[in-house]
Every structure is written in C-alpha cells, then in structure tokens.
Design a protein around this motif. Structure first.
Motif, PDB file in Angstrom:
ATOM      1  N   SER A  16       1.235  -0.796   0.371  1.00 26.53           N
ATOM      2  CA  SER A  16      -0.120  -0.017   0.252  1.00 26.53           C
ATOM      3  C   SER A  16       0.983   1.487   0.120  1.00 26.53           C
ATOM      4  O   SER A  16       1.886   1.124   0.099  1.00 26.53           O
ATOM      5  N   GLY A  17       0.080   2.609   0.083  1.00 27.51           N
ATOM      6  CA  GLY A  17       1.453   3.623   0.311  1.00 27.51           C
ATOM      7  C   GLY A  17       1.972   4.195   1.117  1.00 27.51           C
ATOM      8  O   GLY A  17       3.054   4.028   1.531  1.00 27.51           O
ATOM      9  N   ALA A  18       1.240   4.026   1.817  1.00 30.87           N
ATOM     10  CA  ALA A  18       1.909   3.705   3.250  1.00 30.87           C
ATOM     11  C   ALA A  18       2.744   2.865   3.984  1.00 30.87           C
ATOM     12  O   ALA A  18       3.867   3.116   3.975  1.00 30.87           O
ATOM     13  N   ALA A  19       2.480   1.772   3.614  1.00 27.02           N
ATOM     14  CA  ALA A  19       3.644   0.786   3.296  1.00 27.02           C
ATOM     15  C   ALA A  19       4.860   0.899   2.446  1.00 27.02           C
ATOM     16  O   ALA A  19       5.821   0.339   3.228  1.00 27.02           O
ATOM     17  N   ALA A  20       4.251   1.277   1.281  1.00 21.45           N
ATOM     18  CA  ALA A  20       6.036   1.683   0.249  1.00 21.45           C
ATOM     19  C   ALA A  20       6.873   2.644   1.436  1.00 21.45           C
ATOM     20  O   ALA A  20       7.758   3.046   0.816  1.00 21.45           O
ATOM     21  N   ARG A  21       5.793   3.898   1.713  1.00 20.53           N
ATOM     22  CA  ARG A  21       6.794   4.864   2.353  1.00 20.53           C
ATOM     23  C   ARG A  21       7.396   4.870   3.921  1.00 20.53           C
ATOM     24  O   ARG A  21       8.351   5.220   3.917  1.00 20.53           O
ATOM     25  N   VAL A  22       6.947   3.296   3.567  1.00 18.92           N
ATOM     26  CA  VAL A  22       7.351   2.952   5.711  1.00 18.92           C
ATOM     27  C   VAL A  22       8.726   2.570   5.288  1.00 18.92           C
ATOM     28  O   VAL A  22      10.081   2.736   5.333  1.00 18.92           O
ATOM     29  N   PHE A  23       8.888   1.741   4.137  1.00 23.01           N
ATOM     30  CA  PHE A  23      10.164   0.995   3.841  1.00 23.01           C
ATOM     31  C   PHE A  23      10.813   2.319   3.109  1.00 23.01           C
ATOM     32  O   PHE A  23      12.429   1.645   3.044  1.00 23.01           O
ATOM     33  N   ALA A  24      10.878   2.969   2.674  1.00 23.00           N
ATOM     34  CA  ALA A  24      11.566   3.993   1.527  1.00 23.00           C
ATOM     35  C   ALA A  24      12.050   4.896   2.852  1.00 23.00           C
ATOM     36  O   ALA A  24      13.086   4.182   2.383  1.00 23.00           O
ATOM     37  N   VAL A  25      11.326   4.471   3.861  1.00 26.21           N
ATOM     38  CA  VAL A  25      11.967   5.753   4.888  1.00 26.21           C
ATOM     39  C   VAL A  25      13.508   5.015   5.325  1.00 26.21           C
ATOM     40  O   VAL A  25      14.492   5.237   5.790  1.00 26.21           O
ATOM     41  N   ILE A  26      12.828   3.455   5.941  1.00 33.43           N
ATOM     42  CA  ILE A  26      13.729   2.091   6.569  1.00 33.43           C
ATOM     43  C   ILE A  26      15.139   2.145   5.796  1.00 33.43           C
ATOM     44  O   ILE A  26      15.966   2.405   5.922  1.00 33.43           O
ATOM     45  N   LEU A  27      14.079   2.314   4.198  1.00 37.23           N
ATOM     46  CA  LEU A  27      15.798   1.991   3.252  1.00 37.23           C
ATOM     47  C   LEU A  27      16.700   3.055   3.311  1.00 37.23           C
ATOM     48  O   LEU A  27      18.260   2.968   2.822  1.00 37.23           O
ATOM     49  N   THR A  28      16.220   4.738   2.950  1.00 35.42           N
ATOM     50  CA  THR A  28      17.020   5.513   3.476  1.00 35.42           C
ATOM     51  C   THR A  28      17.650   5.989   4.827  1.00 35.42           C
ATOM     52  O   THR A  28      18.785   6.814   4.663  1.00 35.42           O
ATOM     53  N   ARG A  29      17.242   5.464   5.352  1.00 28.61           N
ATOM     54  CA  ARG A  29      17.695   6.403   6.136  1.00 28.61           C
ATOM     55  C   ARG A  29      17.747   5.559   7.407  1.00 28.61           C
ATOM     56  O   ARG A  29      18.468   6.019   9.224  1.00 28.61           O
ATOM     57  N   SER A  30      18.436   4.025   7.414  1.00 33.61           N
ATOM     58  CA  SER A  30      18.244   3.154   8.330  1.00 33.61           C
ATOM     59  C   SER A  30      20.078   2.864   9.269  1.00 33.61           C
ATOM     60  O   SER A  30      20.821   3.434   8.575  1.00 33.61           O
ATOM     61  N   PRO A  31      19.844   2.966  10.428  1.00 30.60           N
ATOM     62  CA  PRO A  31      18.710   2.246  11.229  1.00 30.60           C
ATOM     63  C   PRO A  31      17.955   3.024  11.754  1.00 30.60           C
ATOM     64  O   PRO A  31      18.484   4.515  11.967  1.00 30.60           O
ATOM     65  N   ILE A  32      16.865   3.269  12.703  1.00 29.49           N
ATOM     66  CA  ILE A  32      15.551   4.426  12.411  1.00 29.49           C
ATOM     67  C   ILE A  32      14.317   3.609  13.465  1.00 29.49           C
ATOM     68  O   ILE A  32      14.346   2.370  13.589  1.00 29.49           O
ATOM     69  N   SER A  33      14.220   4.410  14.735  1.00 30.70           N
ATOM     70  CA  SER A  33      13.309   3.690  15.156  1.00 30.70           C
ATOM     71  C   SER A  33      11.144   3.660  14.040  1.00 30.70           C
ATOM     72  O   SER A  33      11.761   4.781  13.828  1.00 30.70           O
ATOM     73  N   ALA A  81      16.465  -1.552  10.968  1.00 25.61           N
ATOM     74  CA  ALA A  81      16.687  -1.652   9.386  1.00 25.61           C
ATOM     75  C   ALA A  81      17.166  -2.255   8.160  1.00 25.61           C
ATOM     76  O   ALA A  81      16.306  -3.252   8.803  1.00 25.61           O
ATOM     77  N   VAL A  82      16.853  -1.218   6.872  1.00 25.53           N
ATOM     78  CA  VAL A  82      17.155  -2.316   5.938  1.00 25.53           C
ATOM     79  C   VAL A  82      18.201  -3.463   5.892  1.00 25.53           C
ATOM     80  O   VAL A  82      19.230  -3.554   6.334  1.00 25.53           O
ATOM     81  N   ARG A  83      17.825  -4.508   5.306  1.00 16.56           N
ATOM     82  CA  ARG A  83      19.311  -5.773   4.635  1.00 16.56           C
ATOM     83  C   ARG A  83      19.676  -6.061   3.511  1.00 16.56           C
ATOM     84  O   ARG A  83      18.647  -5.988   2.852  1.00 16.56           O
ATOM     85  N   PRO A  84      20.573  -5.002   2.766  1.00 16.43           N
ATOM     86  CA  PRO A  84      20.465  -4.004   2.073  1.00 16.43           C
ATOM     87  C   PRO A  84      20.961  -5.758   1.392  1.00 16.43           C
ATOM     88  O   PRO A  84      21.004  -5.990  -0.087  1.00 16.43           O
ATOM     89  N   GLU A  85      21.178  -6.585   1.802  1.00 19.67           N
ATOM     90  CA  GLU A  85      21.681  -8.057   0.821  1.00 19.67           C
ATOM     91  C   GLU A  85      20.383  -8.692   0.320  1.00 19.67           C
ATOM     92  O   GLU A  85      20.582  -9.772  -0.686  1.00 19.67           O
ATOM     93  N   ALA A  86      19.193  -8.464   0.522  1.00 14.86           N
ATOM     94  CA  ALA A  86      18.611  -9.139   0.298  1.00 14.86           C
ATOM     95  C   ALA A  86      17.611  -8.828  -0.744  1.00 14.86           C
ATOM     96  O   ALA A  86      16.679 -10.091  -1.764  1.00 14.86           O
ATOM     97  N   LEU A  87      18.017  -8.399  -1.676  1.00  9.63           N
ATOM     98  CA  LEU A  87      17.080  -8.242  -2.965  1.00  9.63           C
ATOM     99  C   LEU A  87      19.255  -7.046  -3.055  1.00  9.63           C
ATOM    100  O   LEU A  87      20.164  -6.742  -3.167  1.00  9.63           O
ATOM    101  N   ALA A  88      18.981  -7.004  -4.821  1.00  8.20           N
ATOM    102  CA  ALA A  88      20.067  -6.518  -5.977  1.00  8.20           C
ATOM    103  C   ALA A  88      19.633  -6.251  -6.774  1.00  8.20           C
ATOM    104  O   ALA A  88      18.567  -6.236  -7.581  1.00  8.20           O
ATOM    105  N   ALA A  89      20.468  -5.075  -7.086  1.00  6.17           N
ATOM    106  CA  ALA A  89      20.323  -4.288  -8.784  1.00  6.17           C
ATOM    107  C   ALA A  89      21.210  -3.998  -9.740  1.00  6.17           C
ATOM    108  O   ALA A  89      22.313  -4.048  -9.194  1.00  6.17           O
ATOM    109  N   ILE A  90      20.847  -4.014 -10.754  1.00  6.16           N
ATOM    110  CA  ILE A  90      22.140  -3.557 -11.892  1.00  6.16           C
ATOM    111  C   ILE A  90      21.709  -2.000 -12.072  1.00  6.16           C
ATOM    112  O   ILE A  90      20.655  -1.778 -12.240  1.00  6.16           O
TER     113      ILE A  90
END
Length: 388
Positions: A16-33, A81-90
């Motif tokens: 959902s929009g809310a869940a995507a926003r939450v993950f984006a914040v965790i992804l870019t600002r880890s670790p975060i409460s 905190a995001v787990r960076p190794e969970a996915l990869a990109a090129i």
C-alpha cells in the motif's frame, strides 16, 4: 530468481502507499526507530508497526537491533534497519564511447563493476553491449544474482521513463529510440530507462545529500550541461519527463549551434566540446578540452576567455534555476568539475548578479562524481521504481 526474492519483490510491488512510504524511509535512513518513522511519514505508530511486520517476516528489514541513546539510561531504543543484501540491482550509464555498469545491493553499495568501450553507438550496438555487460555482472554476483530485482539504464537526453523511449539525445545522435523496449525483451528482470542526470539525482536523493535535505539541485558540467531537481521530498520529473534542462536554456550567444540543433543553448557555450571548439577556432588548430584547460592555467587569453564565458553562462543558468525552483543547495558535478577552478569566479559572479533576493542564499557546492556514481544512480532508479 529464488522463491524468497520473488516473495520480497511481490511484497514491495503490492505494498500500500503507507507501507511503501515506511519501507522507503527505512531503506534510506537505516537504522531508524519506529517513532521516528512515524514522525517522518506522518503515520500512526500502529500503522508503522503494521507495515514493518511483513517486511521483517520477508527478510527485508531487521528489527533485532538495540541502540542505547546517549545520555538516556534505561530501556534501549529498538530501531529497524533494511537488510541491504536482501535484493540486488544493476545500474548502467551509457556514454558515447563506453558503458559504466555496477551491480549493487539495496542501498546501492557496489558489489561488482564493469567499464567497457562502445565500439559503435547506434541503438543496436548499444543494446547488445548493455545485454553483454549485464550478463557479466550477473555472473559476478554469483548466488546474489538470484535476488536481482531490477536493472536501471541511464542515458543523456530527453528520456520518457514511463515508455522507455529516448525521444532525443544530442550526445548519442538518437531520436525516437525505443531503447527500453529493446532491452525489456532481452531480460526477465524489469528494466528501467532514465535520463542520466535525473538518475544521479535519484541516487543523491535516496542515498546521498538528499537524505535530510529539503530541496537541492544537481548541475552537471562536462560533455553536456544537465540538471536534476529534488523539491519537497521528491525528484522532479515533469509532466512529459523533462525538467531542469538548463543546458538548453537559450542563454548563450544566438549564433552558437548546440548539438541538439538549436541555437544559443547553454551547452553550445559551456560543454567541454564547445569550449574546446572555441579555443580551436581561435588558435587555428585542433585543441582538446584537456589542452584548453592547460592553456587557460598558463594564462592563454583565448582559453581563459572561453572558460570565463562558459562559467558566466552556467552561473546565469543556475541563477535562473534557483529563482524558479528555490532549492537550498546546488551541487555542481560531472567530469567538468576537474576544471572548476577555471569556471568558479565567473560562475559565482554571474549567479550573484542574477539571483533574485533571498534566492541568493542558495549554497553552491562542488561534488565530484565518478562515472560509477552515475551507474549507481541508474541502480537507484530501478530500486525506487520497485519500492514505489
């Protein structure tokens, strides 16, 4: 692709929009409460917890960290905190004469990189070269290749990210090239095509200076002059995929012909090719941009004047950008910053002369970007598309 990676990608795509926003914040600002996530997103703590729970279960987020706040004894904070190794990109940056490509984790930390020459830059040759370099990077990823979530490809010019069309690229000599479609049929992994400066801006927005910065612009100088805008927490894309193209503002002498075919563009005066051409014509001999810079540092009047004219036009363009959009910071990057000492004084003089009122408070900073940074921006564009 392994099953767990497929489930993670599906979770992000269907969020959902809310869940995507939450993950984006965790992804870019880890670790975060969770409390800080709620403050950042404007969601309730209950909504944050609801969004975080499936992310933890899928292995995208770690909630087992404990951090004791300085000067606050008692129960420690439990950030996520995001787990960076969970996915990869090129990410792939297309230049006229070479490709720069990187394989990264979710936070665009580089795992492997390739830099290969382009023997030709027609669309067919570039397509084959991109396919080949991505294949080598997948091999370099090893087992992590099964977690590849997206491929981002960045190219100079007017790029329609939605359709994958390069509508116009003066540097590549392309018009109406369906590069996205050409690449998408060659990969099972989703492919995102993006303007190179906008991709660089996305990378800075999510994983660089944009984190915690309300608004900024990137101005790149070198083979071309480009700009990316980050305003109100988002990278500006424009209704038609074109925004911030200061290289094509008509601020130069009207007789100068730009590579785009128009007259008087900033690029027609301030690109490295334009500077070298100006010096070459005045001296009656072919001069490279490196030789022009050397001559300018030695006090050659023609070379000094060419760099001065370029700096004044860029400074005027930046003032126009700041007057219109009002960013708090302008970052000057690109390969041309190696010669920034030759641009700086006329650039700042022109900016101060044309910035209106409080817009003149905008800071101008230089940040050299390697071509690997541009490729990381392409990877960031692919990750952002997945998360959004």
């Amino acid at each position: 692709m392994d099953m767990q990676a497929a489930e993670r990608i599906a979770l992000l795509r269907d969020a959902s929009g809310a869940a995507a926003r939450v993950f984006a914040v965790i992804l870019t600002r880890s670790p975060i409460s969770r409390i800080d996530i709620a403050k950042t997103t404007g969601l309730s703590q209950a909504a944050v917890t609801k969004a975080v729970t499936p992310l933890v279960a899928a292995g995208l987020v770690d909630d087992r960290l404990e951090v004791q706040r300085a000067g606050q004894p008692g129960r420690p904070v439990s950030p996520v905190a995001v787990r960076p190794e969970a996915l990869a990109a090129i990410g792939v940056k297309i230049n006229v004469d070479e490709l720069i490509a990187v394989a990264t984790d979710l936070r665009t930390n580089v795992i492997a990189s390739e830099r290969v020459p382009l023997e030709a830059h027609d669309p067919d040759a570039v397509t084959e070269a991109v396919v080949a370099v991505c294949g080598r990077l997948e091999a370099a990823l090893g087992p992590a290749a099964s977690r590849l979530a997206g491929i981002g490809v960045a190219v100079s010019g007017d790029v329609d990210a939605a359709s994958g069309e390069v509508r116009e690229s003066g540097l590549m000599g392309w018009s109406g090239v369906e590069l996205g479609a050409r690449l998408r049929v060659r990969f099972e992994t989703p492919v995102i095509l993006e303007n190179d400066v906008r991709a660089l801006t996305i990378g800075e927005h999510w994983f660089g200076v944009g984190v915690g910065t309300a608004s900024f612009a990137i101005v790149t100088i070198g083979r071309g002059v480009g700009s990316g805008l980050h305003l109100n927490g988002e990278v500006v894309e424009g209704a038609y995929g074109v925004a911030g193209e200061i290289g094509h503002l008509p601020l130069g002498p009207p007789g100068r012909v730009c590579e785009c075919g128009r007259l008087g563009c900033v690029e027609a005066v301030a690109s490295s090719g334009a500077i070298a051409e100006t010096v070459s014509l005045a001296r009656g001999e072919a001069v490279t941009i490196e030789e022009a810079a050397r001559l300018a540092r030695e006090g050659d009047e023609v070379a000094v004047a060419a760099f001065g004219e370029a700096g004044a036009v860029i400074g005027t363009a930046i003032a126009s950008l700041v007057n219109l959009a009002g960013p708090e910071l302008v970052i000057i990057g690109g390969e041309g910053v190696a010669d920034y000492d030759l641009f700086e004084a006329p650039l700042r003089d022109a900016f101060e002369a044309h910035a209106f009122g409080a817009a003149g408070r905008c800071r101008i900073a230089v940040r050299p970007h390697t071509f690997e940074d541009w490729a990381r921006g392409a990877a960031a564009a692919a990750i952002r598309t997945l998360v959004r």
